[in-house]
Design an enzyme around this catalytic site. Structure first.
Site, PDB file in Angstrom:
ATOM      1  N   PHE A   1      -6.852  -0.034  -1.422  1.00 44.73           N
ATOM      2  CA  PHE A   1      -6.376   1.182  -1.921  1.00 44.73           C
ATOM      3  C   PHE A   1      -5.040   1.383  -1.459  1.00 44.73           C
ATOM      4  O   PHE A   1      -4.913   2.745  -1.008  1.00 44.73           O
ATOM      5  CB  PHE A   1      -7.298   2.429  -1.630  1.00 44.73           C
ATOM      6  CG  PHE A   1      -7.437   3.507  -2.682  1.00 44.73           C
ATOM      7  CD1 PHE A   1      -7.834   3.308  -3.893  1.00 44.73           C
ATOM      8  CD2 PHE A   1      -6.540   4.743  -2.492  1.00 44.73           C
ATOM      9  CE1 PHE A   1      -7.875   4.216  -4.846  1.00 44.73           C
ATOM     10  CE2 PHE A   1      -6.652   5.751  -3.401  1.00 44.73           C
ATOM     11  CZ  PHE A   1      -7.113   5.632  -4.727  1.00 44.73           C
TER      12      PHE A   1
ATOM     13  N   HIS B   1       1.592   1.168   2.761  1.00 43.34           N
ATOM     14  CA  HIS B   1       0.935  -0.423   3.046  1.00 43.34           C
ATOM     15  C   HIS B   1       2.146  -1.256   2.386  1.00 43.34           C
ATOM     16  O   HIS B   1       2.502  -2.143   2.942  1.00 43.34           O
ATOM     17  CB  HIS B   1      -0.452  -0.757   2.204  1.00 43.34           C
ATOM     18  CG  HIS B   1      -1.466   0.077   2.403  1.00 43.34           C
ATOM     19  ND1 HIS B   1      -1.938   1.175   1.935  1.00 43.34           N
ATOM     20  CD2 HIS B   1      -2.198  -0.239   3.876  1.00 43.34           C
ATOM     21  CE1 HIS B   1      -2.959   1.327   2.576  1.00 43.34           C
ATOM     22  NE2 HIS B   1      -3.191   0.776   3.394  1.00 43.34           N
TER      23      HIS B   1
ATOM     24  N   GLN C   1     -16.228  -0.802  11.646  1.00 43.12           N
ATOM     25  CA  GLN C   1     -15.293   0.243  12.121  1.00 43.12           C
ATOM     26  C   GLN C   1     -15.819   1.408  11.610  1.00 43.12           C
ATOM     27  O   GLN C   1     -15.272   2.580  12.112  1.00 43.12           O
ATOM     28  CB  GLN C   1     -13.817  -0.159  11.929  1.00 43.12           C
ATOM     29  CG  GLN C   1     -13.186  -0.040  10.637  1.00 43.12           C
ATOM     30  CD  GLN C   1     -11.786  -0.680  10.480  1.00 43.12           C
ATOM     31  OE1 GLN C   1     -11.673  -1.554  10.400  1.00 43.12           O
ATOM     32  NE2 GLN C   1     -11.000   0.352  10.328  1.00 43.12           N
TER      33      GLN C   1
ATOM     34  N   SER D   1      -5.022   6.471   2.549  1.00 44.88           N
ATOM     35  CA  SER D   1      -5.830   6.239   1.206  1.00 44.88           C
ATOM     36  C   SER D   1      -6.728   7.574   1.205  1.00 44.88           C
ATOM     37  O   SER D   1      -7.121   7.771   0.129  1.00 44.88           O
ATOM     38  CB  SER D   1      -6.714   4.952   1.529  1.00 44.88           C
ATOM     39  OG  SER D   1      -5.914   3.951   1.755  1.00 44.88           O
TER      40      SER D   1
HETATM   41  O1  PAF Z   1      -5.754   0.074   9.439  1.00 43.43           O
HETATM   42  C1  PAF Z   1      -6.606  -0.371   8.932  1.00 43.43           C
HETATM   43  O2  PAF Z   1      -6.439  -0.244   7.837  1.00 43.43           O
HETATM   44  C2  PAF Z   1      -7.670  -1.016   9.570  1.00 43.43           C
HETATM   45  O3  PAF Z   1      -8.062  -0.279  10.642  1.00 43.43           O
HETATM   46  C3  PAF Z   1      -7.461  -2.574   9.614  1.00 43.43           C
HETATM   47  C4  PAF Z   1      -6.316  -2.864  10.602  1.00 43.43           C
HETATM   48  C5  PAF Z   1      -7.007  -3.072   8.293  1.00 43.43           C
HETATM   49  C6  PAF Z   1      -8.767  -3.293  10.225  1.00 43.43           C
HETATM   50  O4  PAF Z   1      -9.901  -3.124   9.354  1.00 43.43           O
END
Ligand code: PAF
Length: 281
Positions: free
Chosen positions: A32, A37, A61, A186
Site C-alpha cells: 500500500f 515508500h 508483527q 498507509s
Molecule cells: O516498516 C514496515 O513497513 C515493516 O515493519 C517492515 C520493516 C517492512 C517489516 O515488516
C-alpha cells in the site's frame, strides 16, 4: 521490472547479482505504497545497482487485537508505483512460504525493544526483526533502506544487523510529510478529511516542542505538558499512548533536552494509532 514470488527464485536471483559483481539494495515494505515508500526506493537507487522492494504484510508483527486483516493492500498499484520509482525487482513472498507450518525460530533484540512501542505492542519488534532477518537472508542486500518515521524500528534493526553480523549498510531516510505536516503512512487512508486534519496533532506537538527548545526551554516535563495540550487542542478525542524525550541510542527518558534528544510519540486518532518523531535540536 521483475516480479518474484518464490523464495527459491529470489535466492537464485540474489546469487546471480553477487556473481555478476553488482550491488543490491533492499527496501522492505508491507505494501500500500505512498510517497514515503517511493522516496526510499529512489534513495536506494542512488546506493546500489539493483533495487529490490519486498511487499509482505507480516503477520507476526501484529498482535491478535491489531489491524492485520484491515491492513490496506493494493498489489497491482504497488507494482506500478515501484516500477515508476525505478525499482528493478519486487519480491512478494507468500505467508505460507515465509512461515511454514511448525515455524518456531524468532530473532529478538533485547534492550531496545523494552520501551516506547514495545509497551503497547510487546510482540511487535520480534515479528519485525524476524521477517527482516529472513528478507536479508533471502535477498542478500549490500544496503537496506528504512524510513525515519519508524525511528525505534530502524534502531532495533540496526542493532540486530550489528549483533548478527550482517554486512549491510543501513540508510535511514527522512520522513515524508503531507502538506500540513502529517507523516505519510498507509494507515492515513482510514481518515475522513476532517480526521486527517486532526491527525496533524502529532506534527503540531513536535513543532511546538522544537520551537520551545529553540527559545531556550530544556525541561522535558514542561515540553511534554505543552505537547499534550497541543494534541488535545487539535484533536480533542486523541488518546495519547506515549510522548517520550529520549536518548536516541538507549531510548532512556531524558530530563533535560541535549544535542541528541529525540522526541517520539504515539497517539491514537479516531481509532488509528499513529507514530512520529523529531530531533529537537
Ligand atoms: O516498516 C514496515 O513497513 C515493516 O515493519 C517492515 C520493516 C517492512 C517489516 O515488516
Amino acid at each position: 521490472m521483475q516480479t518474484i514470488r518464490s523464495i527459491k527464485k529470489m535466492q537464485q536471483v540474489a546469487r546471480k547479482i553477487v556473481a555478476e559483481g553488482k550491488t543490491s539494495a533492499l527496501v522492505p515494505t508491507m505494501g500500500f505504497l505512498h510517497e514515503g515508500h517511493l522516496s526510499l526506493i529512489r534513495r536506494a537507487k542512488k546506493a546500489a545497482d539493483i533495487v529490490i522492494t519486498s511487499i509482505f504484510v507480516n503477520p507476526t508483527q501484529f498482535a491478535p487485537n491489531e489491524d492485520l486483516t484491515k491492513y490496506p493492500r493494493d498489489e497491482k498499484g504497488d507494482i506500478r508505483k515501484i516500477k515508476q520509482a525505478g525499482g528493478d525487482i519486487v519480491f512478494i513472498p507468500k505467508a505460507a512460504d515465509i512461515y511454514p507450518d511448525d515455524f518456531q525460530t524468532y530473532v529478538e533484540v533485547e534492550k531496545l525493544t523494552r520501551d516506547l512501542e514495545a509497551r503497547s505492542r510487546p510482540t511487535h519488534f520480534r515479528g519485525v526483526t524476524t521477517i527482516v532477518a529472513k528478507l536479508f537472508n533471502i535477498t542478500r542486500p549490500d544496503v537496506a533502506v528504512f524510513g525515519m518515521k519508524d525511528f525505534q524500528q530502524a534502531c532495533v534493526l540496526k542493532q540486530m544487523a550489528r549483533d548478527l553480523g550482517y554486512p549491510i549498510k543501513f540508510i535511514i531516510a527522512p520522513t515524508v510529510r503531507e502538506k500540513g505536516g502529517l507523516a505519510m503512512s498507509s494507515r492515513n487512508k482510514f481518515f475522513s478529511p476532517e480526521q486527517r486534519f486532526e491527525a496533524r496533532c502529532l506534527y503540531y506537538a513536535l513543532r511546538t516542542a522544537k520551537a520551545m527548545v529553540r527559545s531556550g526551554v530544556k525541561d522535558t516535563v514542561k515540553l511534554t505538558k505543552e505537547m499534550r495540550a497541543v494534541i488535545k487542542a487539535t484533536c480533542p478525542t486523541a488518546r495519547i499512548d506515549y510522548i517520550s524525550l529520549s536518548d536516541p541510542t538507549s531510548f532512556l527518558p531524558e530530563y533535560e533536552v541535549d544535542r541528541d534528544t529525540v522526541c517520539l510519540l504515539a497517539v491514537e486518532v479516531h481509532g488509528v494509532r499513529l507514530i512520529d518523531n523529531m530531533k529537537l535540536r
